[in-house]
Motif scaffolding. Structure first.
Motif, PDB file in Angstrom:
ATOM      1  N   GLU A 118      -5.125  -4.067  -2.796  1.00  0.00           N
ATOM      2  CA  GLU A 118      -3.889  -3.934  -1.366  1.00  0.00           C
ATOM      3  C   GLU A 118      -3.711  -5.513  -0.938  1.00  0.00           C
ATOM      4  O   GLU A 118      -2.619  -5.960  -1.568  1.00  0.00           O
ATOM      5  N   LEU A 119      -4.430  -5.953   0.163  1.00  0.00           N
ATOM      6  CA  LEU A 119      -4.228  -7.341   0.303  1.00  0.00           C
ATOM      7  C   LEU A 119      -4.987  -8.262  -0.761  1.00  0.00           C
ATOM      8  O   LEU A 119      -3.805  -9.152  -1.308  1.00  0.00           O
ATOM      9  N   GLY A 120      -5.220  -8.050  -2.092  1.00  0.00           N
ATOM     10  CA  GLY A 120      -5.638  -8.942  -3.149  1.00  0.00           C
ATOM     11  C   GLY A 120      -4.091  -8.369  -3.771  1.00  0.00           C
ATOM     12  O   GLY A 120      -3.294  -9.702  -4.094  1.00  0.00           O
ATOM     13  N   ARG A 121      -3.356  -7.719  -4.048  1.00  0.00           N
ATOM     14  CA  ARG A 121      -1.353  -7.783  -4.173  1.00  0.00           C
ATOM     15  C   ARG A 121      -0.834  -8.808  -3.623  1.00  0.00           C
ATOM     16  O   ARG A 121      -0.212  -9.565  -4.529  1.00  0.00           O
ATOM     17  N   LYS A 122      -0.964  -8.725  -2.227  1.00  0.00           N
ATOM     18  CA  LYS A 122       0.140  -9.501  -1.686  1.00  0.00           C
ATOM     19  C   LYS A 122      -0.606 -11.282  -1.697  1.00  0.00           C
ATOM     20  O   LYS A 122       0.010 -11.399  -1.806  1.00  0.00           O
ATOM     21  N   THR A 123      -1.597 -11.414  -2.086  1.00  0.00           N
ATOM     22  CA  THR A 123      -2.210 -12.539  -2.066  1.00  0.00           C
ATOM     23  C   THR A 123      -1.920 -13.003  -3.334  1.00  0.00           C
ATOM     24  O   THR A 123      -1.663 -14.288  -3.205  1.00  0.00           O
ATOM     25  N   HIS A 124      -2.127 -12.204  -4.693  1.00  0.00           N
ATOM     26  CA  HIS A 124      -1.170 -12.881  -5.542  1.00  0.00           C
ATOM     27  C   HIS A 124       0.109 -13.393  -5.737  1.00  0.00           C
ATOM     28  O   HIS A 124       0.589 -14.010  -6.234  1.00  0.00           O
ATOM     29  N   ARG A 125       1.262 -12.579  -4.992  1.00  0.00           N
ATOM     30  CA  ARG A 125       2.523 -12.625  -4.376  1.00  0.00           C
ATOM     31  C   ARG A 125       2.416 -13.709  -4.043  1.00  0.00           C
ATOM     32  O   ARG A 125       3.354 -14.712  -4.481  1.00  0.00           O
TER      33      ARG A 125
END
Length: 328
Positions: A118-125
């Protein structure tokens, strides 16, 4: 291999201190030279001449720290960035200028990691510059936390910084209702106070002064003692990026009641932990009552939880990071 672990702010921060210390010990057990540094330790870090500089931060980084990391890259070090969080509640918004500078650092990094998908998706965005060099690696727990599961005869334990997103107010509300049916119970809360005494005053207004203890920030040994004496551990966070304390409680052989946030999102309800929706103090109250009354459930959760913690040690994390370092 010479590995420098760099804290996003300073090593006195409860999270950064535990993360850097845990990884340093694990890397040393694996035969590496490893040291932890804060951004203020620029001279010592540069003298250390690391092969790898691994920074842990929450999306905010001072210009001094950013420049230091780029200097190490200029001297030939491999740079790894781990997002421990990103724009967590209560943190100031990044200015466009600072966001661009973080993006430059992400672009310069050899690898980028985050604690959860979940944090990875936020970071990618937020930072598409991480594309192609991104992976998920969680936090861990030290071997010293593991103990034979055995029944605790004390009260309920919680460990969290006293801050709104940690849900301490929800925990106190739930505990007040819980006391209507278990008036002899006690709650012990460990964690540094970031609220200027707000939650202690709130507990007094709820009439809980003689049933709730606030121990403040305590060392690992004292925290292990608190966990060992408790019947179970509670995490009431409204939102959690990870939650090292949950793994530590599991390693200590405690059943866990937790809101479904952070690392707990991946747990199985009723097997690894007793899970409730974030922000639901009534569900917390019911969960407390269930675990307090059901010793067999506590035993099952404790046993399965400890197996879960054993798969999430700092030694495991060090092995995974080591593979990343070698692939740079």
């Amino acid at each position: 291999m010479k590995i420098a672990l760099v804290a996003g702010t300073h090593l006195g921060d409860p999270t950064y201190g535990r993360v850097c210390a845990g990884l340093v010990r694990a890397f040393r057990r694996r035969g590496h030279q490893a040291r932890a540094f804060g951004p203020q330790d620029a001279r010592e870090l540069l003298r250390f001449t690391p092969d790898v500089v691994h920074a842990h931060f929450a999306g905010h980084l001072t210009e001094t720290a950013r420049s230091l990391l780029l200097r190490t890259v200029g001297r030939g070090a491999r740079l790894i960035l781990t997002f421990q969080d990103l724009n967590y509640p209560g943190s100031p918004r990044l200015s466009p200028k600072r966001a661009r500078r973080i993006a430059e650092l992400v672009r310069a990094a050899h690898r980028v990691t985050a604690l959860t998908s979940e944090l990875g998706r936020k970071t990618h965005r937020a930072y598409p510059e991480a594309a192609g060099k991104f992976t998920v690696v969680g936090n861990g727990v030290d071997p010293e936390w593991f103990a034979l599961p055995r029944a605790g005869r004390g009260g309920i334990a919680a460990a969290a910084r006293l801050s709104p997103y940690k849900g301490i107010d929800l925990l106190l509300w739930a505990f007040r209702g819980f006391l209507n049916q278990t008036p002899a119970a006690r709650l012990t809360i460990c964690g540094r106070d970031f609220s200027d005494g707000h939650y202690q005053r709130f507990a007094r207004r709820l009439g809980l002064s003689d049933r709730v203890r606030f121990l403040g920030g305590v060392g690992a040994r004292r925290l292990r003692e608190v966990f060992s004496r408790s019947r179970f551990f509670v995490c009431a966070s409204r939102g959690e990026t990870y939650g090292i304390a949950l793994l530590e409680a599991m390693a200590r052989g405690r059943a866990v009641l937790a809101s479904r946030t952070g690392v707990a999102r991946g747990f199985t309800h009723g097997r690894q932990a007793w899970l409730v929706p974030p922000g639901d103090w009534r569900a917390l109250e019911k969960g407390m009552l269930r675990l307090w009354q059901d010793a067999s459930l506590r035993r099952r959760l404790a046993e399965t939880g400890q197996h879960t913690a054993a798969k999430n040690t700092w030694d495991d994390r060090a092995r995974r990071y080591e593979r990343l370092y070698r692939c740079c």
